[in-house]
Design an enzyme around this catalytic site. Structure first.
Site, PDB file in Angstrom:
ATOM      1  N   ASP A  82       0.839  -1.196   0.000  1.00  0.00           N
ATOM      2  CA  ASP A  82       0.000   0.000   0.000  1.00  0.00           C
ATOM      3  C   ASP A  82       0.882   1.258   0.000  1.00  0.00           C
ATOM      4  O   ASP A  82       2.064   1.193   0.343  1.00  0.00           O
ATOM      5  CB  ASP A  82      -0.854  -0.050   1.279  1.00  0.00           C
ATOM      6  CG  ASP A  82      -1.785   1.132   1.422  1.00  0.00           C
ATOM      7  OD1 ASP A  82      -2.264   1.646   0.394  1.00  0.00           O
ATOM      8  OD2 ASP A  82      -2.023   1.542   2.573  1.00  0.00           O
TER       9      ASP A  82
ATOM     10  N   ASP B  29      -0.292   5.029   1.130  1.00  0.00           N
ATOM     11  CA  ASP B  29      -0.497   5.935   2.267  1.00  0.00           C
ATOM     12  C   ASP B  29      -0.344   5.210   3.605  1.00  0.00           C
ATOM     13  O   ASP B  29      -1.004   4.193   3.850  1.00  0.00           O
ATOM     14  CB  ASP B  29      -1.884   6.591   2.174  1.00  0.00           C
ATOM     15  CG  ASP B  29      -1.970   7.491   0.946  1.00  0.00           C
ATOM     16  OD1 ASP B  29      -0.921   7.938   0.462  1.00  0.00           O
ATOM     17  OD2 ASP B  29      -3.089   7.720   0.466  1.00  0.00           O
TER      18      ASP B  29
ATOM     19  N   ASP C 102      -2.350  -0.670   5.935  1.00  0.00           N
ATOM     20  CA  ASP C 102      -2.703  -0.167   7.270  1.00  0.00           C
ATOM     21  C   ASP C 102      -4.202  -0.264   7.538  1.00  0.00           C
ATOM     22  O   ASP C 102      -4.644   0.095   8.628  1.00  0.00           O
ATOM     23  CB  ASP C 102      -2.233   1.288   7.452  1.00  0.00           C
ATOM     24  CG  ASP C 102      -2.907   2.237   6.479  1.00  0.00           C
ATOM     25  OD1 ASP C 102      -3.034   1.866   5.290  1.00  0.00           O
ATOM     26  OD2 ASP C 102      -3.322   3.335   6.892  1.00  0.00           O
TER      27      ASP C 102
END
Lengths: 176, 176
Positions: B8, B10, B133
């Site tokens: 990922d 961000d 996240d």
């Protein structure tokens, strides 16, 4: 759970061939007959392949391309029974990213942003079907490959072929 | 064949938290302490969540974000033994598409365009590992989920957790 279909953009829902022919004529004054593209790799199909390729990088090339006949109606219908994902190898032409997004928003407003994928290599995309015009994608897909006819692939004998969205719709509705 | 890892952007390779705090202070004159973000959904972590969210749509927000410590070195190292894909749910913020592409080109020039994916829902991504996240991605991924610590997820008890790239590297190198 609904089965999933990954659907390519160029030559499948976007009529990039007609677009390319139109741009080539407008920029270089040479009108190509669509028949001249039959069975030839896209890059080599124009008298000056380098000039033809340069068009891909021009602002508006992807944004203003016409839609493939019947694509809108077919996807709307398929969405009733399948999870539809638009999967475009747009990453090769980063200038196309916002243009392709805006094009989809205009012509396929019923496709959520959640169902749009811009990638490079499609090997990591896992859907039950992939509708695409390129063997480089179909040969390595995880689901059932469906070859969508484009001028450059008319001599390909691998994979189940559909010539238009009417045939694609019939094939997929029979699978459901 | 090498195992594949989807990574990922961000909060995993992009320090979007620090970026958000910096932009919020610059635009609204209020400095948030990072500790105030602990355990709170990102949208609710600022005094004025609507104002905070408006920043995401500003030109330059994604392009100028700082990099997460150690991400560059870790990905370069992992690339020796794994197929690395950057997979970002960028489609929710279409203005971010070119910015994220340019950011990757600047900070991770060794990642090919073939290995970049901008999508919405990550459910159709099939890799051996996903480092992310967010539970909305990890809970439904096809491979092994690895939770990368961000302020908003500190109270999550699901999935294997790594707190930084040093731990992620150690975990994955042990799996190879």
């Amino acid at each position: 759970m609904k089965k999933s279909i990954a659907i390519d953009m160029d030559n499948v829902i976007v009529d990039i061939e007609t677009n390319w022919i139109n741009w080539y004529e407008r920029e270089f004054g040479v009108k190509i007959d669509k028949k001249e593209l039959l069975g030839i790799p896209e890059d080599d199909a124009f008298p000056d392949p380098v000039a033809a390729r340069s068009l891909i990088y021009k602002t508006g090339f992807f944004r203003n391309a016409p839609i493939i006949d019947g694509a809108q109606e077919a996807l709307l219908k398929l969405q009733e029974n399948f999870d539809i994902f638009i999967v475009s190898a747009a990453m090769e032409f980063p200038n196309s990213l916002p243009e392709k997004y805006d094009w989809l928003n205009e012509h396929f407003p019923f496709i959520s942003w959640k169902n749009i994928v811009f990638c490079g290599d499609k090997r990591i995309i896992d859907t039950d079907y992939l509708i695409d015009d390129h063997l480089k994608n179909l040969d390595f897909c995880k689901g059932t490959p469906i070859l969508f006819t484009a001028s450059h692939n008319v001599n390909v004998t691998k994979h189940k072929r559909v010539n238009n969205w009417e045939e694609a719709l019939a094939l997929l509705e029979a699978e459901n």
